[in-house]
Design a protein around this motif. Structure first.
Motif, mmCIF file in Angstrom:
data_model
loop_
_atom_site.group_PDB
_atom_site.id
_atom_site.type_symbol
_atom_site.label_atom_id
_atom_site.label_comp_id
_atom_site.label_asym_id
_atom_site.label_seq_id
_atom_site.Cartn_x
_atom_site.Cartn_y
_atom_site.Cartn_z
ATOM 1 N N GLN A 1 5.315 -2.569 -6.286
ATOM 2 C CA GLN A 1 5.957 -1.550 -5.457
ATOM 3 C C GLN A 1 5.005 -0.405 -5.121
ATOM 4 O O GLN A 1 5.027 0.132 -4.013
ATOM 5 N N GLY A 2 4.159 -0.030 -6.067
ATOM 6 C CA GLY A 2 3.213 1.051 -5.813
ATOM 7 C C GLY A 2 2.281 0.755 -4.663
ATOM 8 O O GLY A 2 1.927 1.650 -3.883
ATOM 9 N N PHE A 3 1.892 -0.505 -4.504
ATOM 10 C CA PHE A 3 1.024 -0.895 -3.391
ATOM 11 C C PHE A 3 1.778 -0.798 -2.066
ATOM 12 O O PHE A 3 1.218 -0.373 -1.052
ATOM 13 N N VAL A 4 3.053 -1.191 -2.090
ATOM 14 C CA VAL A 4 3.870 -1.101 -0.882
ATOM 15 C C VAL A 4 4.045 0.354 -0.470
ATOM 16 O O VAL A 4 3.962 0.700 0.710
ATOM 17 N N ASP A 5 4.272 1.216 -1.448
ATOM 18 C CA ASP A 5 4.476 2.640 -1.163
ATOM 19 C C ASP A 5 3.256 3.271 -0.507
ATOM 20 O O ASP A 5 3.381 4.231 0.256
ATOM 21 N N SER B 1 -14.790 -7.672 -4.609
ATOM 22 C CA SER B 1 -13.470 -7.734 -5.235
ATOM 23 C C SER B 1 -13.398 -6.782 -6.420
ATOM 24 O O SER B 1 -12.381 -6.103 -6.629
ATOM 25 N N LEU B 2 -14.459 -6.744 -7.199
ATOM 26 C CA LEU B 2 -14.495 -5.825 -8.338
ATOM 27 C C LEU B 2 -14.384 -4.382 -7.846
ATOM 28 O O LEU B 2 -13.696 -3.551 -8.456
ATOM 29 N N LEU B 3 -15.049 -4.075 -6.733
ATOM 30 C CA LEU B 3 -14.970 -2.741 -6.155
ATOM 31 C C LEU B 3 -13.549 -2.430 -5.707
ATOM 32 O O LEU B 3 -13.008 -1.361 -6.010
ATOM 33 N N PHE B 4 -12.912 -3.357 -5.002
ATOM 34 C CA PHE B 4 -11.551 -3.123 -4.516
ATOM 35 C C PHE B 4 -10.590 -2.873 -5.673
ATOM 36 O O PHE B 4 -9.758 -1.968 -5.628
ATOM 37 N N ARG B 5 -10.711 -3.676 -6.713
ATOM 38 C CA ARG B 5 -9.795 -3.524 -7.844
ATOM 39 C C ARG B 5 -10.016 -2.226 -8.606
ATOM 40 O O ARG B 5 -9.112 -1.751 -9.292
ATOM 41 N N SER B 6 -11.200 -1.632 -8.474
ATOM 42 C CA SER B 6 -11.506 -0.398 -9.206
ATOM 43 C C SER B 6 -11.085 0.865 -8.454
ATOM 44 O O SER B 6 -11.114 1.964 -9.018
ATOM 45 N N MET B 7 -10.681 0.722 -7.181
ATOM 46 C CA MET B 7 -10.352 1.900 -6.383
ATOM 47 C C MET B 7 -9.081 2.582 -6.867
ATOM 48 O O MET B 7 -8.147 1.939 -7.354
ATOM 49 N N LYS C 1 -1.951 4.028 -6.194
ATOM 50 C CA LYS C 1 -0.697 4.057 -6.955
ATOM 51 C C LYS C 1 -0.464 2.761 -7.727
ATOM 52 O O LYS C 1 0.019 2.772 -8.857
ATOM 53 N N GLY C 2 -0.776 1.634 -7.097
ATOM 54 C CA GLY C 2 -0.536 0.348 -7.742
ATOM 55 C C GLY C 2 -1.435 0.123 -8.944
ATOM 56 O O GLY C 2 -2.574 0.606 -8.991
ATOM 57 N N ARG C 3 -0.937 -0.624 -9.918
ATOM 58 C CA ARG C 3 -1.692 -0.870 -11.148
ATOM 59 C C ARG C 3 -2.881 -1.787 -10.883
ATOM 60 O O ARG C 3 -2.773 -2.794 -10.171
ATOM 61 N N ARG C 4 -4.019 -1.432 -11.468
ATOM 62 C CA ARG C 4 -5.270 -2.147 -11.219
ATOM 63 C C ARG C 4 -5.170 -3.636 -11.542
ATOM 64 O O ARG C 4 -5.715 -4.472 -10.822
ATOM 65 N N ARG C 5 -4.448 -3.985 -12.587
ATOM 66 C CA ARG C 5 -4.399 -5.375 -13.036
ATOM 67 C C ARG C 5 -3.713 -6.283 -12.021
ATOM 68 O O ARG C 5 -3.877 -7.505 -12.059
ATOM 69 N N PHE C 6 -2.930 -5.702 -11.098
ATOM 70 C CA PHE C 6 -2.226 -6.503 -10.100
ATOM 71 C C PHE C 6 -2.846 -6.370 -8.702
ATOM 72 O O PHE C 6 -2.329 -6.943 -7.744
ATOM 73 N N SER C 7 -3.936 -5.644 -8.603
ATOM 74 C CA SER C 7 -4.511 -5.374 -7.281
ATOM 75 C C SER C 7 -5.104 -6.615 -6.620
ATOM 76 O O SER C 7 -5.195 -6.693 -5.399
ATOM 77 N N GLY C 8 -5.491 -7.615 -7.412
ATOM 78 C CA GLY C 8 -6.039 -8.836 -6.839
ATOM 79 C C GLY C 8 -5.029 -9.584 -5.978
ATOM 80 O O GLY C 8 -5.395 -10.224 -4.987
ATOM 81 N N ILE C 9 -3.755 -9.494 -6.352
ATOM 82 C CA ILE C 9 -2.696 -10.137 -5.574
ATOM 83 C C ILE C 9 -2.632 -9.518 -4.186
ATOM 84 O O ILE C 9 -2.547 -10.218 -3.170
ATOM 85 N N VAL C 10 -2.668 -8.200 -4.157
ATOM 86 C CA VAL C 10 -2.588 -7.480 -2.887
ATOM 87 C C VAL C 10 -3.876 -7.648 -2.090
ATOM 88 O O VAL C 10 -3.852 -7.734 -0.861
ATOM 89 N N GLN C 11 -4.998 -7.732 -2.783
ATOM 90 C CA GLN C 11 -6.274 -7.925 -2.096
ATOM 91 C C GLN C 11 -6.248 -9.196 -1.257
ATOM 92 O O GLN C 11 -6.711 -9.202 -0.111
ATOM 93 N N ASP C 12 -5.704 -10.275 -1.800
ATOM 94 C CA ASP C 12 -5.671 -11.541 -1.066
ATOM 95 C C ASP C 12 -4.958 -11.373 0.277
ATOM 96 O O ASP C 12 -5.411 -11.889 1.307
#
Length: 199
Positions: free
Chosen positions: A157-161, A56-62, A65-76
């Motif tokens: 939105q950046g993750f969706v894009d 998870s730490l690796l995924f969030r560090s990649m 476009k999407g902001r790192r602090r919100f990447s955990g939501i998308v990871q799930d």
């Protein structure tokens, strides 16, 4: 982990389907029936374990476009996607049969669910969309649903894009994390059983 993974964990641990989803809904744990409480507690432990796992730490560090602090939501949500892609590796039950079993279990306890979960179960009764979480369209829809409900939803939105890239980035972390997660929940259930027998 999102809905699908928590339902899979409910099945492998033989705990409440609804209980294992309650961690994503507003509930008073002190008011839960004992079987729902077991599932709720397991959900909390799963979320903590996943959040701290090195994958998870690796995924969030990649970089994305999407902001790192919100990447955990998308990871799930992305983890659900990959669980469905690799379903045969983690279950002997067909995907279609599992989705049917999950629906039956959720409907059984629908009346003990908070309103928003009841609404979700009703939508599944109308059309069982659980397997759609394993499609790009399903992931897009799940993220947009969070965007509509959450006051900071525009930050997703950046993750969706960049969704195809985000999904691809989640594959290796999923394959590293999920076997560890299943080992973890099995150990937690053994600990719970040992504590119960001593009590």
């Amino acid at each position: 982990m999102n809905y699908f993974a928590h339902l899979h964990i409910a099945s492998v641990t033989n705990t409440s389907w609804v209980g294992n989803l309650l961690g994503d809904f507003s509930v008073d744990a002190n008011q839960l029936d004992s079987d729902l409480l077991v599932g709720w507690r397991l959900h909390q432990k799963v979320d903590v374990m996943v959040d701290k796992h090195e994958a998870s730490l690796l995924f969030r560090s990649m970089s994305r476009k999407g902001r790192r602090r919100f990447s955990g939501i998308v990871q799930d949500i992305a983890m659900d996607y990959w669980l469905i892609q690799y379903w045969g590796r983690f279950s002997d039950v067909s995907l279609e049969k599992f989705c049917d079993q999950a629906l039956v279990g959720l409907v059984k306890d629908k009346d003990r669910s908070p309103d928003r979960l009841k609404s979700m179960i009703r939508s599944l009764e109308h059309e069982n969309w659980l397997s759609n979480l394993g499609t790009m369209e399903g992931v897009d829809k799940a993220i947009r649903s969070i965007m509509r409900r959450w006051k900071h939803g525009e930050h997703l939105q950046g993750f969706v894009d960049d969704l195809p890239s985000v999904i691809a980035q989640a594959e290796a972390p999923f394959l590293s994390l999920y076997p560890d997660l299943l080992d973890y929940v099995a150990l937690e259930m053994k600990r719970a059983e040992a504590t119960h027998s001593l009590g």
